[in-house]
Write a protein that holds these residues in place. Structure first.
Motif: not given
Ligand SMILES: Nc1ncnc2c1ncn2[C@@H]1O[C@H](COP(=O)(O)OP(=O)(O)O)[C@@H](O)[C@H]1O
Ligand SMILES: CC(=O)N[C@@H](CCC(=O)OP(=O)(O)O)C(=O)O
Length: 301
Positions: A218-222, A232-239, A249-251
């Motif tokens: 899921k992204g920031s909007d759920g 994008q995975i690295i960004e979403l993880t950092n956020e 799983k994403t790793q």
């Protein structure tokens, strides 16, 4: 038209829709002919006997149409149940079970025994020929200790995937429990996602499907992101948007892509026919992770 005629008409419509679905699957069937697809079945995605039967039927169908399915399973909730019964306490650090000597014995008993054989039997019940092994067999997955605080938790360091190819060449379906052998005769408990990623990487699989209990990343909007790349995975993880159980799983997905797996899909294993929907329809399922920007999925992989 009387009620009987209307029922007949409805049934006809259903059959026509089924035939159409099969016909529309042709390009996908052609695309996946001979492809190696590693499927990780998580403990939370293993539901009722009926759901297991459906999963097994999909796996046998995949093989019937020329895909080489490789099943890697988890079983965390089943290990918890057995540890509870035996009065052994268990804790997790960053999603990994702290595993002492007594615990690793229970882990092996539950994963290689109960869970592995349940899946093997379900596949065989649908007319497939499944063989249950663990990462210890034929030196498939040699491990080193991940870190001393976790005890007998292993990180795969040397893979020998020949046993999987040999089984596949004989039309046998490998069902693999995530345990690894250490160089000094130890048994290591390996996180199921990590094991599936290492095996998919060693096989340079066409697809790694991680079946879990959410419909995708899921992204920031759920909302579930239907396609994303490593950046994008690295960004979403950092956020902090990707968190908890989604991190391993994403790793795993990032590691597998680096090892040469063509694409990884994180999807809800409890959804009916999740694997077939993903592989053989335009619709796809869950979140597709790969590094070339996706155009039309899945033909463009
Ligand atoms: N961005 C995200 N998108 C989807 N799920 C997420 C996200 N961040 C954290 N999660 C959590 O990750 C969980 C999946 O991991 P986990 O429960 O360990 O799965 P499994 O038992 O199948 O290995 C979801 O149930 C959800 O609570
Ligand atoms: C080291 C580690 O944590 N191993 C996991 C292995 C099973 C697993 O990964 O099961 P799921 O996929 O169902 O979570 C465990 O002991 O629970």
């Amino acid at each position: 038209m009387d009620a009987m005629d209307m029922k007949k008409q409805d049934m006809n419509r259903d059959w026509i829709a089924t035939a159409r679905t099969l016909s529309q699957a042709l390009p996908f069937l052609q695309r996946y002919e001979g492809a190696t697809v590693v499927i990780k079945l998580g403990g939370h995605a293993m539901g009722s006997d009926e759901a297991m039967e459906d999963f097994a039927r999909d796996v046998v169908l995949m093989q019937q149409v020329g895909v080489k399915p490789v099943i890697v399973h988890g079983g965390g909730p089943m290990i918890n149940q057995m540890l509870d019964k035996l009065g052994i306490e268990s804790t997790f650090v960053n999603g990994k079970r702290v595993t002492d000597k007594a615990t690793v014995e229970v882990v092996e008993m539950v994963l290689s025994g109960l869970v592995n054989k349940r899946i093997v039997q379900a596949i065989n019940g649908q007319g497939g020929r499944a063989v249950g092994i663990s990462g210890k067999d034929a030196n498939l997955m040699i491990c080193e200790q991940t870190n001393a605080d976790l005890g007998f938790v292993g990180t795969p360091v040397e893979m020998d995937p020949r046993i999987i190819r040999e089984l596949g060449d004989e039309n046998l379906i490998p069902v693999i429990a995530p345990l690894g052998a250490g160089k000094n005769g130890e048994t290591f408990n390996v996180n199921g996602d990590t094991a599936a990623g290492a095996i998919a990487g060693a096989l340079k699989a066409d697809r790694l499907l991680l079946l879990t209990d959410v419909s995708g990343v899921k992204g920031s909007d759920g909302e579930v992101l239907t396609a994303l790349n490593s950046e994008q995975i690295i960004e979403l993880t950092n956020e902090g948007v990707i968190a908890g159980g989604m991190i391993p799983k994403t790793q795993t997905a990032l590691d597998a892509l680096q090892e040469g797996v063509r694409a990884v899909v994180i999807l809800d294993g409890r959804a009916p026919n999740a694997c077939l929907l993903e592989l053989f329809t335009e619709h796809g399922a869950g979140s597709l992770i790969r590094d070339t920007p996706p155009t039309v999925r899945p033909q463009s992989a």
